[in-house]
Scaffold this active site. Structure first.
Site, PDB file in Angstrom:
ATOM      1  N   ASP A 125     -29.646  69.468 -69.197  1.00  0.00           N
ATOM      2  CA  ASP A 125     -28.271  69.384 -68.681  1.00  0.00           C
ATOM      3  C   ASP A 125     -27.582  68.109 -69.175  1.00  0.00           C
ATOM      4  O   ASP A 125     -28.236  67.101 -69.407  1.00  0.00           O
ATOM      5  CB  ASP A 125     -28.323  69.397 -67.143  1.00  0.00           C
ATOM      6  CG  ASP A 125     -26.987  69.764 -66.533  1.00  0.00           C
ATOM      7  OD1 ASP A 125     -26.040  70.102 -67.283  1.00  0.00           O
ATOM      8  OD2 ASP A 125     -26.874  69.695 -65.294  1.00  0.00           O
ATOM      9  N   HIS A 133     -23.813  70.142 -77.358  1.00  0.00           N
ATOM     10  CA  HIS A 133     -24.859  71.172 -77.471  1.00  0.00           C
ATOM     11  C   HIS A 133     -25.620  71.019 -78.794  1.00  0.00           C
ATOM     12  O   HIS A 133     -26.829  71.206 -78.862  1.00  0.00           O
ATOM     13  CB  HIS A 133     -24.242  72.568 -77.387  1.00  0.00           C
ATOM     14  CG  HIS A 133     -23.632  72.872 -76.051  1.00  0.00           C
ATOM     15  ND1 HIS A 133     -24.264  72.593 -74.860  1.00  0.00           N
ATOM     16  CD2 HIS A 133     -22.433  73.441 -75.700  1.00  0.00           C
ATOM     17  CE1 HIS A 133     -23.505  72.964 -73.842  1.00  0.00           C
ATOM     18  NE2 HIS A 133     -22.384  73.465 -74.327  1.00  0.00           N
ATOM     19  N   LEU A 177     -48.766  74.714 -78.849  1.00  0.00           N
ATOM     20  CA  LEU A 177     -47.759  74.787 -77.785  1.00  0.00           C
ATOM     21  C   LEU A 177     -46.986  76.112 -77.835  1.00  0.00           C
ATOM     22  O   LEU A 177     -46.592  76.561 -78.911  1.00  0.00           O
ATOM     23  CB  LEU A 177     -46.762  73.629 -77.980  1.00  0.00           C
ATOM     24  CG  LEU A 177     -45.550  73.634 -77.051  1.00  0.00           C
ATOM     25  CD1 LEU A 177     -45.895  72.966 -75.737  1.00  0.00           C
ATOM     26  CD2 LEU A 177     -44.366  72.930 -77.686  1.00  0.00           C
TER      27      LEU A 177
HETATM   28  C1  FPP Z   1     -26.059  72.413 -69.949  1.00  0.00           C
HETATM   29  O1  FPP Z   1     -25.261  71.280 -70.203  1.00  0.00           O
HETATM   30  C2  FPP Z   1     -26.602  72.882 -71.207  1.00  0.00           C
HETATM   31  C3  FPP Z   1     -26.507  74.159 -71.665  1.00  0.00           C
HETATM   32  C4  FPP Z   1     -25.855  75.241 -70.918  1.00  0.00           C
HETATM   33  C5  FPP Z   1     -27.034  74.526 -72.993  1.00  0.00           C
HETATM   34  C6  FPP Z   1     -28.322  73.893 -73.330  1.00  0.00           C
HETATM   35  C7  FPP Z   1     -28.648  74.174 -74.733  1.00  0.00           C
HETATM   36  C8  FPP Z   1     -29.173  73.279 -75.590  1.00  0.00           C
HETATM   37  C9  FPP Z   1     -29.543  71.906 -75.199  1.00  0.00           C
HETATM   38  C10 FPP Z   1     -29.499  73.631 -76.985  1.00  0.00           C
HETATM   39  C11 FPP Z   1     -30.466  74.760 -77.027  1.00  0.00           C
HETATM   40  C12 FPP Z   1     -31.085  74.866 -78.321  1.00  0.00           C
HETATM   41  C13 FPP Z   1     -31.634  75.985 -78.796  1.00  0.00           C
HETATM   42  C14 FPP Z   1     -32.372  75.922 -80.053  1.00  0.00           C
HETATM   43  C15 FPP Z   1     -31.523  77.289 -78.127  1.00  0.00           C
HETATM   44  P1  FPP Z   1     -23.716  71.344 -69.826  1.00  0.00           P
HETATM   45  O2  FPP Z   1     -22.990  71.938 -70.970  1.00  0.00           O
HETATM   46  O3  FPP Z   1     -23.525  72.078 -68.537  1.00  0.00           O
HETATM   47  O4  FPP Z   1     -23.380  69.828 -69.669  1.00  0.00           O
HETATM   48  P2  FPP Z   1     -22.377  69.194 -68.605  1.00  0.00           P
HETATM   49  O5  FPP Z   1     -22.950  69.476 -67.241  1.00  0.00           O
HETATM   50  O6  FPP Z   1     -22.393  67.733 -68.939  1.00  0.00           O
HETATM   51  O7  FPP Z   1     -21.042  69.831 -68.822  1.00  0.00           O
END
Ligand code: FPP
Length: 264
Positions: free
Chosen positions: A38, A55, A149
Site C-alpha cells: 500500500d 505503481h 520461492l
Molecule cells: C495500493 O496502493 C496498491 C495497489 C492497489 C497496487 C499494488 C500493485 C503494485 C505494487 C505493483 C504490482 C506489480 C505486479 C508485477 C503485479 P494505493 O494506490 O492505494 O496507494 P495510496 O493508498 O497511497 O493511494
C-alpha cells in the site's frame, strides 16, 4: 536489556544487509509472508507524479522483495496486487495496473526462472483482460517445475468472494451426497480456498501506515503475526523486509495456547 530500552532500533542497528541476513537466517524464517503493498499513490503524490508512477515504482520493489524473500528461504510470498474492490478506481489506473504483470514478467521472468521461483496466482482469473491472463499464464507455465520461492500474486482477489465460492462448492458436495454436513470442518473449508495447497501465512506485512486487512486472506490470516509499517510500498526495501522478519522472530506465537514455542 538494551533491546528492552530501545526496542526494534537495537535489533536493526549496524551491520551490512548480508550480515543481517545471516543472523536472520539462523532463526525461524516465516514459511509464508503475505504483503499488502500500500502507499503507491501517496508516494507519487509527494513527488507531484501521477499515481501510476507510484505503481510502476512499486512494481520494481516486487523484484527486490522477491529476491530477498527467496534468499532468506521464505517458501511463499503472496502479494496483494489488485483487489476485487480495485475495479472502482479510474479506468486509466486500472488499465495501468493490469499491464504491470505483463511488464514485470517480460522484464524479470528470466531472472525469476534463474532464481528457481515459481509464479502462481490467486483471485478471479477469468475477469482479467486477455493480455494480463496471457502474461500470468506464461509465467505460471514456465515456472511450474521450480521449487524455490512461490511468488503468489493476489490479482483480482477478494477474500469474501473466495469464501463464498468455497461455500458454494461445499454445498454442492452435500447436495449430491458426496459428503455429509457433519464432514464440514476447518480443514475442509481450507481445502476449498484458492490457497488450499499453500501453508497459511505466518507473517502479514502492510505498508503505508494503514492498519486494516482490506478483504485480504481473512480465513488464512487467523494466526498470522501482523506487521504494520509507515513506509510506503515503493520505499519498502531489503532493510524494511529484514526489520519485519526480525520483528516476527521476536514474537511469541501461542496459537491460542498458554505456552508459546519459545521461539516465534
Ligand atoms: C495500493 O496502493 C496498491 C495497489 C492497489 C497496487 C499494488 C500493485 C503494485 C505494487 C505493483 C504490482 C506489480 C505486479 C508485477 C503485479 P494505493 O494506490 O492505494 O496507494 P495510496 O493508498 O497511497 O493511494
Amino acid at each position: 536489556m538494551l533491546e528492552k530500552i530501545f526496542g526494534k532500533k537495537t535489533v536493526v542497528a549496524a551491520s551490512s544487509i548480508s550480515d543481517r541476513m545471516t543472523t536472520v537466517k539462523s532463526k525461524h524464517i516465516p514459511a509464508h509472508v503475505a504483503i499488502i503493498m500500500d502507499g503507491n499513490g501517496r508516494w507519487a503524490k509527494r513527488r507531484n507524479l501521477p499515481r501510476i508512477a507510484g505503481h510502476h515504482e512499486g512494481m520494481k520493489k516486487v523484484r527486490v522483495i522477491t529476491r530477498i524473500a527467496n534468499d532468506l528461504g521464505v517458501k511463499v510470498l503472496t502479494l496483494y496486487a489488485f483487489s476485487t474492490e480495485n475495479w472502482k478506481r479510474p479506468k486509466l489506473e486500472i488499465d495501468f495496473l493490469m499491464k504491470l504483470p505483463g511488464e514485470f514478467l517480460s522484464t524479470y521472468l528470466p531472472e525469476l526462472i534463474e532464481q528457481n521461483v515459481k509464479v502462481e496466482m490467486i483471485g478471479n482469473f477469468d475477469m482479467l483482460p486477455e493480455h494480463t491472463k496471457k502474461a500470468i499464464s506464461k509465467a505460471i507455465e514456465e515456472t511450474k517445475h521450480n521449487d524455490g520461492l512461490t511468488l503468489n500474486f493476489a490479482m483480482n482477489y477478494g477474500s469474501r468472494l473466495e469464501l463464498v465460492e468455497s461455500v458454494k462448492e461445499i454445498v454442492a458436495l452435500v447436495a449430491d451426497g458426496s459428503i455429509n454436513p457433519e464432514d464440514i470442518d476447518e480443514s475442509l473449508i481450507g481445502s476449498h480456498l484458492m490457497t488450499a495447497h499453500l501453508p497459511e501465512p505466518d507473517l502479514l506485512i502492510r505498508t503505508s501506515g494503514e492498519v486494516r486487512l482490506s478483504n485480504f486472506m481473512l480465513w488464512q490470516l487467523a494466526y498470522a503475526e501482523l506487521s504494520f509499517t509507515d513506509v510506503l510500498w515503493p520505499d519498502f526495501d531489503e532493510i524494511c523486509m529484514l526489520n519485519a522478519i526480525e520483528e516476527f522472530q521476536l514474537r511469541n506465537r501461542r496459537f491460542g495456547s498458554v505456552e508459546g514455542n519459545g521461539d516465534v
